[in-house]
Design an enzyme around this catalytic site. Structure first.
Site, PDB file in Angstrom:
ATOM      1  N   ASP A   1       1.608   7.075  17.357  1.00 50.94           N
ATOM      2  CA  ASP A   1       0.809   5.856  17.519  1.00 50.94           C
ATOM      3  C   ASP A   1       0.053   5.934  18.837  1.00 50.94           C
ATOM      4  OD1 ASP A   1      -0.192   3.295  17.545  1.00 50.94           O
ATOM      5  OD2 ASP A   1       1.693   2.392  18.255  1.00 50.94           O
ATOM      6  N   ASP A  39      -1.480   6.557  13.946  1.00 51.37           N
ATOM      7  CA  ASP A  39      -2.915   6.464  13.657  1.00 51.37           C
ATOM      8  C   ASP A  39      -3.603   7.822  13.851  1.00 51.37           C
ATOM      9  OD1 ASP A  39      -3.045   6.571  16.491  1.00 51.37           O
ATOM     10  OD2 ASP A  39      -2.897   4.385  16.586  1.00 51.37           O
ATOM     11  N   ASP A  75      -5.101  13.247   0.340  1.00 53.02           N
ATOM     12  CA  ASP A  75      -4.429  12.693  -0.828  1.00 53.02           C
ATOM     13  C   ASP A  75      -5.467  11.930  -1.650  1.00 53.02           C
ATOM     14  OD1 ASP A  75      -2.079  11.894  -2.306  1.00 53.02           O
ATOM     15  OD2 ASP A  75      -1.007  11.984  -0.396  1.00 53.02           O
ATOM     16  N   ASP A 132      -2.551  12.594  -6.454  1.00 53.90           N
ATOM     17  CA  ASP A 132      -1.341  11.777  -6.503  1.00 53.90           C
ATOM     18  C   ASP A 132      -1.034  11.290  -7.927  1.00 53.90           C
ATOM     19  OD1 ASP A 132       0.679  10.051  -5.036  1.00 53.90           O
ATOM     20  OD2 ASP A 132      -0.436   8.528  -6.155  1.00 53.90           O
ATOM     21  N   GLU A 155       0.311  16.452  -8.062  1.00 53.09           N
ATOM     22  CA  GLU A 155       1.687  16.007  -7.934  1.00 53.09           C
ATOM     23  C   GLU A 155       2.247  15.886  -9.346  1.00 53.09           C
ATOM     24  OE1 GLU A 155       2.525  11.968  -7.144  1.00 53.09           O
ATOM     25  OE2 GLU A 155       4.407  12.417  -6.168  1.00 53.09           O
ATOM     26  N   HIS A 175       7.345  13.008   1.741  1.00 55.43           N
ATOM     27  CA  HIS A 175       7.494  11.596   2.122  1.00 55.43           C
ATOM     28  C   HIS A 175       8.199  10.773   1.044  1.00 55.43           C
ATOM     29  CE1 HIS A 175       4.175  11.751  -0.575  1.00 55.43           C
ATOM     30  NE2 HIS A 175       4.202  10.435  -0.691  1.00 55.43           N
ATOM     31  N   ASP A 176       8.438  11.346  -0.120  1.00 55.87           N
ATOM     32  CA  ASP A 176       9.126  10.615  -1.187  1.00 55.87           C
ATOM     33  C   ASP A 176      10.604  10.981  -1.276  1.00 55.87           C
ATOM     34  OD1 ASP A 176       6.893   9.208  -2.044  1.00 55.87           O
ATOM     35  OD2 ASP A 176       6.246  10.828  -3.367  1.00 55.87           O
TER      36      ASP A 176
HETATM   37  C1  GLC Z   1       3.278   9.388  -5.537  1.00 56.82           C
HETATM   38  C2  GLC Z   1       3.395   9.297  -4.044  1.00 56.82           C
HETATM   39  C3  GLC Z   1       4.290   8.141  -3.712  1.00 56.82           C
HETATM   40  C4  GLC Z   1       3.691   6.883  -4.264  1.00 56.82           C
HETATM   41  C5  GLC Z   1       3.397   6.999  -5.746  1.00 56.82           C
HETATM   42  C6  GLC Z   1       2.477   5.936  -6.199  1.00 56.82           C
HETATM   43  O1  GLC Z   1       4.472   9.705  -6.139  1.00 56.82           O
HETATM   44  O2  GLC Z   1       3.828  10.509  -3.521  1.00 56.82           O
HETATM   45  O3  GLC Z   1       4.521   8.022  -2.339  1.00 56.82           O
HETATM   46  O4  GLC Z   1       4.555   5.809  -4.047  1.00 56.82           O
HETATM   47  O5  GLC Z   1       2.739   8.215  -6.058  1.00 56.82           O
HETATM   48  O6  GLC Z   1       1.197   6.160  -5.693  1.00 56.82           O
END
Ligand code: GLC
Length: 574
Positions: free
Chosen positions: A50, A58, A127, A229, A283, A349-350
């Site tokens: 940050d 940011d 993304d 995504d 993804e 991140h998931d």
């Molecule tokens: C993908 C992303 C995830 C998000 C989901 C909905 O799985 O990696 O973080 O919550 O899509 O966009």
């Protein structure tokens, strides 16, 4: 005469294409491409650094850390969404695809970030969240305003006079119902994720053109790739047939890679991807290896690579079978051994933290198991994706109260369980291990206040262990997890066989050790990894007298296949 010579030459060619009666197929995986050789480092912007003290990471914060990023030796940054968003799902609900989220800064900041990366020889992948938008996007505002709106068909609507729409499962909704009734036009709209993430209608060519236009906007700015995504869910049967009861237990079978998805990818490739030097990654990879293969087979002109969840999902609960993990990675490798390309990852991140899920975050083993897992990711075939903070061996957060969490999926599931009288304590225990907020706590830069992440109040609590686990401390220690990461990244870059070479699994029934070779052009590496806290011996059939030790994660690396807890060793086989 000329004719005879030509016939002899072509006969020679035909013979050379056949060997023992089998046609020799060209191995396309040996075709050199920058995105195959790249190591992708994923930055979760909200938690990285940050700059303005509002407690939220940011773009200026990332800019201030460019030299650190460069020092890692990675080639590509993948940034989670940074577009305008009301942040119901931390940027995965986009309200302005061509603007920057206020919390993250301005377009000038973005341009400076891109330049700063490019000046350092690092590429940027963005993304692209186009299975759904935010309900606050102008398209959706227009779409919901009237049944006659020109934007009505940008989304999926079901008029209420037709009765209730056939059940669709929502991953994030409080009731898990993906249809949301909207009284304004007496109709339901579809949202596979949260109510604030209505699904876009890919069957509408106008919507598709809008998406290509967005992609061109960013590609013209000079970005180097897109991560699509949740795109495997984009195509839908818009007659919305009923699905069998209980389908949600395996919803991917009904949602993943349906209908004309491949057609849309081919169109996207023709309209955008083929016109720029950009990489593309989806993804999700559908339901079968064939689905995944079709997405990334170069001859089909769709995407460069997909990332499949099968392996990463193995560690959903504490304790997992290494034999299973080996089977899955080996199966995927063999599907892509000659054509198509795969991503290699164990965290993002998931997911909760790499070391807490697949390694061991107890003090005694955190460093060794982090290094071992990094060795694994950096020695497999495919493009490695590495999540920020894992290079420090950051661990799960250890949150105990629901108030500590932020993730929309977790908070809604808690509400859901509460409403049906579910076991909330059990749930709190589970999410302590598996919630994706574990992987989203602020990056630990130093042992000062808030781990040096912010001067304000962090949007998500800093992990309590920041005093001991932080970047500044690890810079000073030649044997730190961080410096090992740099070493193994360089090792991969210096040895193209780790990118392109053939993978062979050895000692496959060993429950503790993962042993394999990689080989190319007469050169062979043996990689031994102990995934357990026990001493273990792996029988690879390779005589250690014929090997040269190249790299190990412990002070005294094994020379005979007996591995200490979480040991990782790489040898050259002579
Ligand atoms: C993908 C992303 C995830 C998000 C989901 C909905 O799985 O990696 O973080 O919550 O899509 O966009």
């Amino acid at each position: 005469m000329k004719k005879i010579i030509l016939s002899i030459l072509s006969l020679g060619l035909v013979i050379s294409q056949f060997c023992n009666g089998q046609q020799l197929i060209k191995n396309e995986n040996l075709d050199k491409k920058w995105w195959k050789e790249a190591i992708v480092y994923q930055i979760y912007p909200r938690s990285f650094k940050d700059n303005d003290g509002d407690g939220i990471g940011d773009l200026k914060g990332i800019i201030s850390k460019l030299d650190y990023i460069k020092s890692l030796g990675v080639d590509v940054i993948w940034l989670n969404p940074i577009y305008g968003s009301p942040n119901d799902d931390n940027g995965y609900d986009v309200s302005d695809y061509k603007g920057i989220m206020k919390d993250f800064g301005t377009m000038d900041d973005f341009d400076a970030l891109l330049k700063g990366l490019h000046d350092r020889g690092i590429k940027l992948v963005m993304d692209l969240v186009v299975n759904h938008s935010s309900d606050e996007h102008e398209w959706f505002r227009q779409s919901r305003s009237s049944r006659n709106s020109p934007y009505r068909n940008y989304y999926h609507w079901w008029n209420a006079e037709q009765g209730k729409p056939p059940y669709r499962y929502s991953l994030f909704d409080v009731n898990h119902d993906a249809w949301r009734y909207d009284s304004l036009t007496n109709a339901y709209y579809l949202h596979y994720f949260s109510r604030k993430q209505p699904d876009l209608n890919w069957e509408n060519p106008k919507l598709r053109q809008e998406v290509y236009d967005i992609m061109k906007f960013w590609a013209n700015k000079g970005i180097d790739g897109f991560r699509l995504d949740a795109f495997q869910f984009a195509a839908k049967d818009t007659t919305f047939p009923g699905f069998p009861k209980g389908f949600e237990k395996n919803f991917n079978l009904y949602y993943g890679v349906q209908g004309n998805l491949h057609g849309y990818l081919q169109e996207m490739n023709k309209e955008v991807l083929s016109k720029y030097n950009v990489m593309s990654v989806a993804e999700g990879a559908g339901n079968t290896n064939e689905d995944a293969h079709n997405m990334v087979d170069a001859d089909r002109h769709e995407l460069n690579m997909a990332y499949a969840f099968e392996a990463v999902d193995i560690a959903k609960k504490e304790g997992y079978s290494l034999i299973h993990l080996k089977e899955v990675f080996s199966k995927w490798d063999s599907t892509f051994s000659e054509k198509g390309w795969l991503s290699i990852f164990l965290a993002n991140h998931d997911q909760a933290r790499l070391v807490s899920r697949f390694g061991n975050d107890a003090q005694e083993f955190r460093e060794s198991s982090s290094k071992m897992l990094t060795t694994f990711i950096m020695t497999m075939r495919g493009t490695p994706y590495y999540y920020n903070g894992d290079e420090l061996g950051m661990t799960n957060a250890g949150f105990t109260k629901i108030e500590d969490y932020n993730d929309v999926a977790t908070l809604n599931e808690y509400q859901h369980l509460k409403s049906i009288g579910g076991d909330l304590n059990k749930f709190l225990n589970q999410i302590q291990f598996s919630c994706r907020d574990n992987g989203r706590t602020p990056f630990q830069w130093n042992d000062k206040e808030n781990a040096g992440f912010t001067t304000g109040k962090p949007w998500l609590q800093v992990n309590k262990n920041y005093k001991t686990i932080n970047e500044e401390a690890q810079e000073k220690d030649a044997n730190s997890v961080l410096n090992y990461f740099r070493k193994i990244v360089k090792f991969r870059k210096d040895n193209p066989l780790l990118t392109y070479g053939k993978y062979t699994l050895l000692d496959k029934n060993n429950p503790d050790a993962y042993s394999f070779t990689r080989e190319m052009d007469g050169k062979k590496f043996l990689i031994l990894l102990n995934f357990s806290a026990k001493l273990t011996t792996t029988n690879t059939g390779i005589n250690f007298k014929n090997t040269t030790l190249l790299l190990g994660n412990l002070k005294k690396p094994s020379v005979d296949g007996t591995l200490k807890p979480y040991e990782a060793v790489i040898y050259q086989v002579n």
